[in-house]
Design a protein around this motif. Sequence first.
Motif, PDB file in Angstrom:
ATOM      1  N   LYS A  87      -1.051  40.236 104.304  1.00 41.49           N
ATOM      2  CA  LYS A  87      -2.159  40.781 102.241  1.00 41.49           C
ATOM      3  C   LYS A  87      -3.826  40.972 102.829  1.00 41.49           C
ATOM      4  O   LYS A  87      -4.633  41.729 102.233  1.00 41.49           O
ATOM      5  CB  LYS A  87      -1.507  39.800 101.278  1.00 41.49           C
ATOM      6  CG  LYS A  87      -2.345  40.663 100.132  1.00 41.49           C
ATOM      7  CD  LYS A  87      -0.913  39.173  99.328  1.00 41.49           C
ATOM      8  CE  LYS A  87      -1.422  40.134  97.559  1.00 41.49           C
ATOM      9  NZ  LYS A  87      -3.157  39.979  97.128  1.00 41.49           N
ATOM     10  N   CYS A  88      -4.874  39.801 102.892  1.00 44.61           N
ATOM     11  CA  CYS A  88      -5.791  39.625 103.159  1.00 44.61           C
ATOM     12  C   CYS A  88      -6.494  38.411 104.097  1.00 44.61           C
ATOM     13  O   CYS A  88      -5.981  37.668 103.974  1.00 44.61           O
ATOM     14  CB  CYS A  88      -6.130  39.320 101.324  1.00 44.61           C
ATOM     15  SG  CYS A  88      -8.156  38.999 101.369  1.00 44.61           S
ATOM     16  N   THR A 108      -5.002  46.348 105.190  1.00 39.66           N
ATOM     17  CA  THR A 108      -5.043  44.742 104.991  1.00 39.66           C
ATOM     18  C   THR A 108      -6.785  44.583 103.657  1.00 39.66           C
ATOM     19  O   THR A 108      -7.536  45.129 104.263  1.00 39.66           O
ATOM     20  CB  THR A 108      -5.485  43.684 106.400  1.00 39.66           C
ATOM     21  OG1 THR A 108      -4.588  44.057 106.729  1.00 39.66           O
ATOM     22  CG2 THR A 108      -5.892  42.506 105.631  1.00 39.66           C
ATOM     23  N   GLU A 109      -6.661  43.987 103.364  1.00 29.93           N
ATOM     24  CA  GLU A 109      -7.971  43.616 102.246  1.00 29.93           C
ATOM     25  C   GLU A 109      -9.119  42.627 103.134  1.00 29.93           C
ATOM     26  O   GLU A 109      -8.101  42.068 103.288  1.00 29.93           O
ATOM     27  CB  GLU A 109      -7.967  42.936 101.141  1.00 29.93           C
ATOM     28  CG  GLU A 109      -7.427  44.525 100.125  1.00 29.93           C
ATOM     29  CD  GLU A 109      -6.737  43.870  98.537  1.00 29.93           C
ATOM     30  OE1 GLU A 109      -7.437  42.291  98.371  1.00 29.93           O
ATOM     31  OE2 GLU A 109      -6.583  44.195  97.592  1.00 29.93           O
ATOM     32  N   ILE A 121     -11.876  40.075 103.186  1.00 33.39           N
ATOM     33  CA  ILE A 121     -13.062  39.283 102.527  1.00 33.39           C
ATOM     34  C   ILE A 121     -13.908  38.927 104.159  1.00 33.39           C
ATOM     35  O   ILE A 121     -13.950  37.995 104.563  1.00 33.39           O
ATOM     36  CB  ILE A 121     -12.612  38.056 101.858  1.00 33.39           C
ATOM     37  CG1 ILE A 121     -11.601  37.866 100.586  1.00 33.39           C
ATOM     38  CG2 ILE A 121     -13.778  37.163 101.347  1.00 33.39           C
ATOM     39  CD1 ILE A 121     -11.161  37.099 100.116  1.00 33.39           C
ATOM     40  N   GLU A 144     -13.024  48.202  96.344  1.00 31.20           N
ATOM     41  CA  GLU A 144     -13.406  46.671  97.054  1.00 31.20           C
ATOM     42  C   GLU A 144     -11.974  45.713  96.922  1.00 31.20           C
ATOM     43  O   GLU A 144     -11.803  44.706  97.032  1.00 31.20           O
ATOM     44  CB  GLU A 144     -12.784  45.889  95.060  1.00 31.20           C
ATOM     45  CG  GLU A 144     -14.384  46.161  94.487  1.00 31.20           C
ATOM     46  CD  GLU A 144     -14.499  45.779  93.360  1.00 31.20           C
ATOM     47  OE1 GLU A 144     -13.443  44.586  92.104  1.00 31.20           O
ATOM     48  OE2 GLU A 144     -15.638  45.547  93.075  1.00 31.20           O
ATOM     49  N   ARG A 145     -11.611  47.146  98.543  1.00 29.88           N
ATOM     50  CA  ARG A 145     -10.592  46.588  99.288  1.00 29.88           C
ATOM     51  C   ARG A 145     -11.607  45.148 100.497  1.00 29.88           C
ATOM     52  O   ARG A 145     -10.938  44.364 101.461  1.00 29.88           O
ATOM     53  CB  ARG A 145     -10.080  47.305 100.114  1.00 29.88           C
ATOM     54  CG  ARG A 145      -8.696  48.145  98.645  1.00 29.88           C
ATOM     55  CD  ARG A 145      -8.060  49.278  99.761  1.00 29.88           C
ATOM     56  NE  ARG A 145      -8.296  50.620 100.318  1.00 29.88           N
ATOM     57  CZ  ARG A 145      -8.893  50.654 101.196  1.00 29.88           C
ATOM     58  NH1 ARG A 145      -8.358  49.522 102.299  1.00 29.88           N
ATOM     59  NH2 ARG A 145      -9.959  51.345 101.430  1.00 29.88           N
ATOM     60  N   LEU A 163     -14.586  43.323  99.913  1.00 29.37           N
ATOM     61  CA  LEU A 163     -15.884  42.610  99.682  1.00 29.37           C
ATOM     62  C   LEU A 163     -16.595  41.413 100.719  1.00 29.37           C
ATOM     63  O   LEU A 163     -16.142  40.869 101.805  1.00 29.37           O
ATOM     64  CB  LEU A 163     -14.612  41.495  98.953  1.00 29.37           C
ATOM     65  CG  LEU A 163     -13.924  41.354  97.994  1.00 29.37           C
ATOM     66  CD1 LEU A 163     -13.114  41.423  97.851  1.00 29.37           C
ATOM     67  CD2 LEU A 163     -14.162  42.940  96.614  1.00 29.37           C
ATOM     68  N   LEU A 167     -11.662  33.561  95.004  1.00 22.34           N
ATOM     69  CA  LEU A 167     -11.613  34.907  95.552  1.00 22.34           C
ATOM     70  C   LEU A 167     -10.228  35.195  96.462  1.00 22.34           C
ATOM     71  O   LEU A 167      -9.401  35.420  96.465  1.00 22.34           O
ATOM     72  CB  LEU A 167     -13.026  35.308  95.781  1.00 22.34           C
ATOM     73  CG  LEU A 167     -13.008  37.113  96.427  1.00 22.34           C
ATOM     74  CD1 LEU A 167     -12.370  37.632  95.450  1.00 22.34           C
ATOM     75  CD2 LEU A 167     -14.068  37.429  96.798  1.00 22.34           C
ATOM     76  N   GLU A 204      -7.678  34.154  94.510  1.00 20.55           N
ATOM     77  CA  GLU A 204      -6.745  35.531  93.682  1.00 20.55           C
ATOM     78  C   GLU A 204      -6.392  36.788  94.703  1.00 20.55           C
ATOM     79  O   GLU A 204      -5.497  37.263  94.534  1.00 20.55           O
ATOM     80  CB  GLU A 204      -8.445  36.070  93.018  1.00 20.55           C
ATOM     81  CG  GLU A 204      -8.284  36.894  92.260  1.00 20.55           C
ATOM     82  CD  GLU A 204      -9.817  37.924  92.182  1.00 20.55           C
ATOM     83  OE1 GLU A 204      -9.532  39.638  92.073  1.00 20.55           O
ATOM     84  OE2 GLU A 204     -10.020  36.999  91.414  1.00 20.55           O
ATOM     85  N   ARG A 205      -6.585  36.705  95.943  1.00 16.23           N
ATOM     86  CA  ARG A 205      -6.954  37.626  96.619  1.00 16.23           C
ATOM     87  C   ARG A 205      -5.781  37.309  97.868  1.00 16.23           C
ATOM     88  O   ARG A 205      -4.373  38.696  98.470  1.00 16.23           O
ATOM     89  CB  ARG A 205      -7.605  38.635  97.563  1.00 16.23           C
ATOM     90  CG  ARG A 205      -9.281  38.862  96.664  1.00 16.23           C
ATOM     91  CD  ARG A 205      -8.208  40.482  96.221  1.00 16.23           C
ATOM     92  NE  ARG A 205      -9.134  40.959  95.366  1.00 16.23           N
ATOM     93  CZ  ARG A 205      -9.844  42.086  95.873  1.00 16.23           C
ATOM     94  NH1 ARG A 205     -10.181  42.451  97.174  1.00 16.23           N
ATOM     95  NH2 ARG A 205     -10.814  42.454  94.980  1.00 16.23           N
ATOM     96  N   ALA A 264      -5.144  35.708 100.225  1.00 19.00           N
ATOM     97  CA  ALA A 264      -5.322  35.354 102.093  1.00 19.00           C
ATOM     98  C   ALA A 264      -4.149  34.555 102.543  1.00 19.00           C
ATOM     99  O   ALA A 264      -3.989  33.441 102.445  1.00 19.00           O
ATOM    100  CB  ALA A 264      -7.165  34.339 102.412  1.00 19.00           C
TER     101      ALA A 264
END
Length: 773
Positions: free
Chosen positions: A616-617, A645-646, A648, A686-687, A689, A712, A715-716, A718
Amino acid sequence: MAECGASGSGSSGDSLDKSITLPPDEIFRNLENAKRFAIDIGGSLTKLAYYSTVQHKVAKVRSFDHAGKDTERDHEPPYEISVQEEITARLHFIKFENTYIEACLDFIKDHLVNTETKVIQATGGGAYKFKDLIEEKLQLKVDKEDVMTCLIKGCNFVLKNIPHEAFVYQKDADPEFRFQTNHPHIFPYLLVNIGSGVSIVKVETEDRFEWVGGSSIGGGTFWGLGALLTKTKKFDELLHLASRGQHSNVDMLVRDVYGGAHQTLGLSGNLIASSFGKSATADQEFSKEDMAKSLLHMISNDIGQLACLHARLHSLDRVYFGGFFIRGHPVTMRTITYSINFFSKGEVQALFLRHEGYLGAIGAFLKGAEQDNPNQYSWGENYAGSSGLMSTSPELGPAQRARSGTFDLLEMDRLERPLVNLPLLLDPPSYVPDTVDLTDDALARKYWLTCFEEALDGVVKRAVASQPDSVDAAERAEKFRQKYWNKLQTLRQQPFAYGTLTVRSLLDTREHCLNEFNFPDPYSKVKQRENGVALRCFPGVVRSLDALGWEERQLALVKGLLAGNVFDWGARAVSDVLESDPHFGFEEAKRKLQERPWLVDSYSKWLQRLKGPPHKCALIFADNSGIDIILGVFPFVRELLLRGTEVILACNSGPALNDVTHSESLIVAERIAGMDPVVHSALREERLLLVQTGSSSPCLDLSRLDKGLAALVRERGADLVVIEGMGRAVHTNYHAALRCESLKLAVVKNAWLAERLGGRLFSVIFKYEVPAE
């Protein structure tokens, strides 16, 4: 630490110079910018606190305007660097004997320039005694604060902000101090303050505490009875006598009462059956040493038992001891620890504090500074300006003891961002960032201290080269060398001076000392050049990756990450190569890598995972500037983005070695986005960050990360953490347990460490971990 003795020079503050060997401005640092004061005066020691603003240089990076230019051909740097002045806040705490109070107040009065306050917060019994003197000398009104409130506030503050504040004392261990890792959940606990008497306080929250008991038999009792028994009037001399005494000559032991039968009762023959029991029946003179030792045991045991009973009564398993009686004295700490262990059967822990002497002063300061909300910030100990915890070896006489007749200093810098735990830590209370405890491992300690000493010339050279236009750069660099060298020598003698000694703390101390002499980023020019070179190579690297089949590409991406990680100016083996061959590049680095199977090799397991659904992240902690972030990390990031996948991407808030900083990563990402549509759209949507870690260290403490980053991650959602680099994934976090999948990868660029891990120089660590269900 400055020993007090006849010495000193300089026209200002002559009265103070007669009593100390360190220049006064090295003790009362930055006094001209002091804004607010607090003071805690006990029976023999004064603890002064003040808040100052510190002006220091910071390296800032800013994008050039590249409008209308072909940046592929453009060989100018990717951004410009400017050095700017910034103002931050610092807390100073100074401890000295009351003998020097008048001279110190005179020096402060002569050097006060910018103070904003008309009031000084005061606590401790001596605050009444010296009230008129303080008001007359400083022209500040004395405001009295409640002693217990100040102690609790001070204790909470150090436990929250100094990671290795608390320690257990272990007799016959080497070293005898074992530091605890502090975590945000410090409540509830029991605080036992041993001054003249004993106060026992249950602390439940930041503002809620309750006095639950106490005793009139405390430090004053030891001093008073000791003076009657030995005719010795000085507290430290009494402790010194006690450290040389044999209490069994005076105390009646269990074996004296029961003979050999004590074993059938399940009792140790060495237990004290009656303190001073032999003095009533034996027809002999007892030595001062033996009587002092017996007295110390009697009072320490009594306090330990009392503390243990209260801990049991309130279902608490941690008891912090502080106050004048402790004084970091081994026999006192040993006896209290033994007593607590004995009476609780090991279920209650006796903990001591590195800065217990400052608690009242810190609390008084916080009471007076509530309008500044100091508790809203995180603070960090400034190793460059703090005295360390000193061993109080019984062999040393009172005149030599580090705590006797010295100025002891603690400095804390306000951090720009509140720091919290990474929410993905499996068990925050048991998390220990560092892989090796150098306090404990004598062989590793000797190696790393020598390693840092040998690297010092290179750091000095780099610092001077980073400021070619500065006329005093060489002079400041020499002062940095001296200060850091002295710190290293202190740590050879007292490895526990600043808590647990680790590679991380040695690196952080070096950064603090560089900042002290206005070298905010010695590698800024190196990073600027390497980022420029790597950006020009980026399109070619991506083209060659895209031409590969899927499985081949995954291995190439990982090898790229690892090869990029070779470019680390903090590693001697690499900096030697980079110095001698400026054209050493990405392909050469790939050839230096160990062939598979790697030293730690979970790659097949990782590849299998990639055949499943996308994460997911991903939270990625990046390491070095230049080839590492641009040709190693960004292609890996790009692949994750293509999978859905997002990402960070977390980089350091402040500079350390050639690590990439958050502000540099923003410029690098912007330049890559101009060349690559995948990165461009991910940034826009904003995928992808880019965030800061809150750290300025080459290592990574997952219990002290930027609050915004933690929010973050939550929220995302991870579900993958990638930690790259030797500092972040080997020196720290090698054993860190997370609640989600993790990748820890690094190239071992230190031959000694590689050998210890069972490999060779440039061995590869590729550790993919999945948490147990």
